[in-house]
Design a protein around this motif. Structure first.
Motif, mmCIF file in Angstrom:
data_model
loop_
_atom_site.group_PDB
_atom_site.id
_atom_site.type_symbol
_atom_site.label_atom_id
_atom_site.label_comp_id
_atom_site.label_asym_id
_atom_site.label_seq_id
_atom_site.Cartn_x
_atom_site.Cartn_y
_atom_site.Cartn_z
ATOM 1 N N THR A 99 43.748 -48.975 72.133
ATOM 2 C CA THR A 99 44.367 -49.512 73.344
ATOM 3 C C THR A 99 43.279 -50.087 74.227
ATOM 4 O O THR A 99 42.132 -49.626 74.224
ATOM 5 C CB THR A 99 45.147 -48.448 74.144
ATOM 6 N N LEU A 100 43.669 -51.092 74.999
ATOM 7 C CA LEU A 100 42.753 -51.730 75.926
ATOM 8 C C LEU A 100 43.502 -51.912 77.235
ATOM 9 O O LEU A 100 44.429 -52.705 77.328
ATOM 10 C CB LEU A 100 42.303 -53.084 75.366
ATOM 11 N N GLY A 101 43.127 -51.101 78.231
ATOM 12 C CA GLY A 101 43.753 -51.186 79.544
ATOM 13 C C GLY A 101 42.843 -51.915 80.512
ATOM 14 O O GLY A 101 41.829 -52.494 80.126
ATOM 15 N N PRO A 106 37.272 -52.179 86.586
ATOM 16 C CA PRO A 106 37.800 -52.975 85.473
ATOM 17 C C PRO A 106 36.742 -53.272 84.412
ATOM 18 O O PRO A 106 35.560 -53.472 84.730
ATOM 19 C CB PRO A 106 38.283 -54.261 86.151
ATOM 20 N N ILE A 107 37.180 -53.296 83.160
ATOM 21 C CA ILE A 107 36.298 -53.677 82.060
ATOM 22 C C ILE A 107 35.871 -55.122 82.300
ATOM 23 O O ILE A 107 36.707 -55.979 82.595
ATOM 24 C CB ILE A 107 37.031 -53.520 80.715
ATOM 25 N N PRO A 108 34.571 -55.418 82.212
ATOM 26 C CA PRO A 108 34.089 -56.777 82.473
ATOM 27 C C PRO A 108 34.792 -57.812 81.588
ATOM 28 O O PRO A 108 35.034 -57.558 80.408
ATOM 29 C CB PRO A 108 32.595 -56.710 82.146
ATOM 30 N N PRO A 109 35.127 -58.973 82.165
ATOM 31 C CA PRO A 109 35.856 -60.007 81.411
ATOM 32 C C PRO A 109 35.173 -60.419 80.109
ATOM 33 O O PRO A 109 35.856 -60.619 79.103
ATOM 34 C CB PRO A 109 35.921 -61.193 82.385
ATOM 35 N N ASP A 110 33.842 -60.522 80.099
ATOM 36 C CA ASP A 110 33.139 -60.924 78.875
ATOM 37 C C ASP A 110 33.382 -59.914 77.756
ATOM 38 O O ASP A 110 33.632 -60.290 76.610
ATOM 39 C CB ASP A 110 31.629 -61.036 79.124
ATOM 40 N N LEU A 112 36.707 -57.626 72.928
ATOM 41 C CA LEU A 112 37.621 -56.590 72.432
ATOM 42 C C LEU A 112 38.987 -57.167 72.088
ATOM 43 O O LEU A 112 39.625 -56.733 71.127
ATOM 44 C CB LEU A 112 37.779 -55.478 73.468
ATOM 45 N N GLU A 113 39.451 -58.133 72.854
ATOM 46 C CA GLU A 113 40.764 -58.727 72.593
ATOM 47 C C GLU A 113 40.770 -59.513 71.294
ATOM 48 O O GLU A 113 41.828 -59.684 70.684
ATOM 49 C CB GLU A 113 41.188 -59.614 73.764
ATOM 50 N N VAL A 117 44.372 -54.837 68.276
ATOM 51 C CA VAL A 117 44.685 -53.479 68.709
ATOM 52 C C VAL A 117 45.580 -52.872 67.643
ATOM 53 O O VAL A 117 46.565 -53.473 67.229
ATOM 54 C CB VAL A 117 45.382 -53.485 70.086
ATOM 55 N N THR A 118 45.223 -51.701 67.164
ATOM 56 C CA THR A 118 45.982 -51.076 66.089
ATOM 57 C C THR A 118 47.057 -50.164 66.646
ATOM 58 O O THR A 118 46.930 -49.629 67.738
ATOM 59 C CB THR A 118 45.063 -50.248 65.166
#
Length: 152
Positions: A86-88, A124-128, A133-134, A138-139
Motif C-alpha cells: 500500500t502507498l498512502g 507526506p512521502i516526497p513526490p519524487d 513507488l507508483e 501495488v499488490t
C-alpha cells in the motif's frame, strides 16, 4: 490481477549468528532481514537511502507482521522478494516473501511512516519517491499459504 513481480529481490546468506543452537534461523532475525531488504529496495529504486534524507524525511517502522512457514538453516541463501502493498499519503507498506531454493520460509509486511527529520512528525512521502513507488504495482494482500512439509 496484481503484478506479482517484486520491486526488489534481496539475498542474504544465513550466518551462524542468525541461528539458534540447532542451526535454524531464529525468528527474531527475520525482522532484521526484512529491514535490510527495505533499505536495499530504497537503494535500488533511488540510488541511495540518503536521497530520502535529502528530502528531509526518513521511514520509521510503525507496524510489522511476520509469519513463519519453514525453517531456514545456517549457510542457506535466503531470497527475499519485496513488494509495495500500500502507498498512502504518509505511509508505505512493504510485503516480504522469503524463500530458500523456492521453498517459502517466511512472509510478512512492514508499515512505515514518512517522518520529517527536522520536525519529527508524519510528513507526506516526497513526490519524487512517490512517483518511483507508483511505477511499481501495488499488490493485493497475499492469500494465506499452506506451508509445505519442513525440509530435512
Amino acid at each position: 490481477m496484481a503484478d506479482a513481480r517484486p520491486a526488489h529481490v534481496h539475498r542474504v546468506r544465513v550466518r551462524p549468528a542468525d541461528c539458534d543452537q540447532r542451526g535454524i534461523v531464529h525468528a527474531s532475525r527475520y525482522a532484521v532481514f526484512f529491514e535490510a531488504a527495505m533499505v536495499e529496495t530504497v537503494r535500488s529504486l533511488l540510488g541511495s537511502y540518503k536521497e530520502l534524507e535529502k528530502h528531509g524525511v526518513d521511514f520509521v517502522m510503525a507496524e510489522t507482521s511476520i509469519r513463519y512457514l519453514n525453517p531456514a538453516r545456517f549457510d542457506d541463501l535466503l531470497r527475499i522478494g519485496v513488494r509495495v502493498r500500500t502507498l498512502g499519503t504518509t505511509t508505505l507498506t512493504l510485503g516480504f516473501d522469503a524463500d530458500v531454493a523456492g521453498t517459502p520460509v517466511a512472509t510478512g509486511w512492514n508499515r512505515y511512516v514518512s517522518f520529517g527529520t527536522p520536525e519529527l512528525r508524519a510528513t507526506p512521502i516526497p513526490p519524487d519517491f512517490r512517483r518511483v513507488l507508483e511505477r511499481r504495482p501495488v499488490t493485493a494482500r497475499p492469500v494465506a499459504r499452506t506451508a509445505p512439509a519442513p525440509r530435512r
